[in-house]
Design an enzyme around this catalytic site. Structure first.
Site, PDB file in Angstrom:
ATOM      1  CB  CYS A  20      48.168  34.828  42.680  1.00 34.84           C
ATOM      2  SG  CYS A  20      46.863  35.306  43.631  1.00 34.84           S
ATOM      3  CE  LYS A  66      45.194  29.921  39.399  1.00 33.32           C
ATOM      4  NZ  LYS A  66      46.035  29.668  38.353  1.00 33.32           N
ATOM      5  CG  HIS A 115      43.806  31.305  42.539  1.00 33.34           C
ATOM      6  ND1 HIS A 115      45.014  30.881  42.777  1.00 33.34           N
ATOM      7  CD2 HIS A 115      43.900  32.609  42.322  1.00 33.34           C
ATOM      8  CE1 HIS A 115      46.000  31.917  42.442  1.00 33.34           C
ATOM      9  NE2 HIS A 115      45.213  32.975  41.934  1.00 33.34           N
ATOM     10  CD  GLU A 160      46.540  33.928  31.685  1.00 26.32           C
ATOM     11  OE1 GLU A 160      47.325  33.141  31.619  1.00 26.32           O
ATOM     12  OE2 GLU A 160      45.525  33.703  32.491  1.00 26.32           O
ATOM     13  CG  PHE A 216      45.685  40.557  44.408  1.00 28.07           C
ATOM     14  CD1 PHE A 216      44.995  40.268  43.261  1.00 28.07           C
ATOM     15  CD2 PHE A 216      44.875  40.150  45.703  1.00 28.07           C
ATOM     16  CE1 PHE A 216      43.623  39.801  43.473  1.00 28.07           C
ATOM     17  CE2 PHE A 216      43.605  39.911  45.809  1.00 28.07           C
ATOM     18  CZ  PHE A 216      42.736  39.721  44.456  1.00 28.07           C
ATOM     19  CG  HIS A 220      46.999  33.580  36.764  1.00 32.15           C
ATOM     20  ND1 HIS A 220      47.441  33.042  37.872  1.00 32.15           N
ATOM     21  CD2 HIS A 220      46.204  34.544  37.368  1.00 32.15           C
ATOM     22  CE1 HIS A 220      47.092  33.458  39.124  1.00 32.15           C
ATOM     23  NE2 HIS A 220      46.318  34.504  38.792  1.00 32.15           N
TER      24      HIS A 220
END
Length: 417
Positions: free
Chosen positions: A164, A335, A340, A314, A399, A303
């Site tokens: 991502c 998002k 996403h 975050e 990830f 994010h």
């Protein structure tokens, strides 16, 4: 030696909100939700039934039928966005030194649908009878390769595969490549199309996806009731240029890329460090790279995936970097509208951040209802805001512990040249 400056002169996007960058941005400004029932396969009886799909995309509007047949959907989306970015930039390809023009485009998963189809074909018929186009259409780097072929860019062509964070890594790496003198122009960004039964099933089994059935309560970053992300798809491509190169041809400049930071948590396959320290270091690096203090930033495109761990981590990272100024920042997640888009997310969000700076507008985090004490920043709930901005950050966390952040600066032609 002074560093070369890098600006954004072309934008292209195919997203769940629109088939162009302007249409997608108009939808963001309006707070449109791109989430809906899955149509790309039969999701009846499955735990996850919602996704943020690109609607009405016809690849033959961009390439011939035969070319489209030999491209994965992720490549088709990327090529459409790249063609838009080039056209938007008004660059004359015949006047470019094509050896000093390159491509860096990420994809986290590549042609997943092709892999699934060919796997079934091989198991049913014969493994030696899978398509000869399987490998060159499914591999992650082929979107970058096809863009280079169509544009004729003969410089560096690469594909960061950092989950991502990939789209942001692509933009940041291209920024550095120009700044350090290796190229004058770079097409960069990310693409993804993995709304498939296997991909969604895999994310479902690891409990990463929202199982909500209401599109307005599925992708809800920073909301206390968030339960997972919504799979999206799309592509975002930016044309970056060295400032002098852009000014020499009187290019329209959207924003300046001012800094980039990239780190790794080195902690867990999928979970971020709970204290957000890896993401914090990436943001701090981007600020230091741009030579600005935290108080100069007015907006962060977070994010903000809508997973419990990401959003809280975050938030902690932002507080670490910005201290008391964190409470003064606008921190929203687009998002909430796009879902996403995995490897495309950071690129599309960099585009939205550049347009935020240009227009003096901060996008909302839509469908926000229940505040969470672990995410107690100004998340711009439900309604976007007119706000003059000079610097903004765009964050991506992936990830594998990948963290990336890009710092963008508003372009002010009378003062910057």
């Amino acid at each position: 030696m002074s560093k070369r400056r890098v600006v954004i002169t072309g934008l292209g996007a195919v997203t769940p909100l629109g088939l162009t960058a302007p249409d997608s941005w108009q939808a963001v400004r309006a707070g449109v939700c791109g989430v809906g029932p899955i149509t790309q396969y039969d999701a009846a009886g499955k735990k996850v039934t919602l996704a943020a799909e690109v609607k009405g995309f016809d690849p033959e509007q961009y390439v011939s039928r035969m070319e489209a047949k030999h491209m994965g959907r992720f490549t088709q989306l990327a090529l459409a966005a790249a063609k838009e970015a080039l056209a938007d930039s008004s660059v004359n390809l015949e006047r470019l030194d094509l050896d000093r023009c390159g491509v860096i485009v990420s994809s986290g998963i590549g042609g997943q649908a092709i892999t699934e189809s060919e796997c079934l074909k091989g198991a049913e018929r014969n493994w030696d009878r899978v398509s000869p186009y399987y490998i060159p259409t499914a591999i992650c780097n082929m979107a970058a390769g096809q863009i280079a072929i169509h544009a004729g860019f003969r410089g560096m062509c690469s594909c960061p595969v950092t989950a991502c964070a990939g789209g942001t890594n692509a933009v940041g790496d291209a920024f550095r490549y120009i700044r350090d003198g290796y190229a004058d122009c770079m097409l960069c960004g990310g693409t993804e199309s993995s709304i498939t039964v296997l991909s969604v099933g895999g994310f479902t089994s690891m409990k990463a996806l929202s199982q909500a059935t209401d599109p307005n309560r599925a992708s809800i970053p920073f909301d206390k009731e968030r339960s997972g992300f919504v799979m999206g798809e799309g592509a975002g491509i930016l044309l970056l240029e060295e400032l002098g190169h852009a000014l020499a041809r009187n290019a329209n400049i959207y924003a300046e890329l001012a800094g980039y930071g990239a780190t790794c948590d080195a902690y867990h396959m999928t979970a971020p460090r709970p204290d957000g320290s890896g993401g914090a270091k990436a943001m701090a690096m981007a600020l230091a790279d741009g030579g600005v203090g935290p108080e100069a930033v007015g907006y962060i495109n977070a994010h903000g995936t809508s997973t419990p761990l990401n959003d809280a981590g975050e938030t902690a990272a932002i507080k670490t970097v910005f201290g008391p100024h964190a409470k003064e920042l606008c921190v929203s997640s687009t998002k909430s509208m796009t879902g996403h888009m995995l490897g495309a997310a950071g690129a599309v969000e960099a585009i939205f951040t550049a347009l935020s700076l240009r227009d003096g507008f901060v996008p909302a985090t839509i469908n926000y209802q229940v505040p969470d004490e672990a995410c107690d920043l100004d998340v711009v709930p439900n309604q976007g805001r007119e706000l003059p901005l000079r610097y903004a950050l765009s964050n991506s966390l992936g990830f594998g512990g990948h963290n990336a952040s890009v710092l963008l600066k508003k372009w002010e032609a009378d003062h910057e040249a």
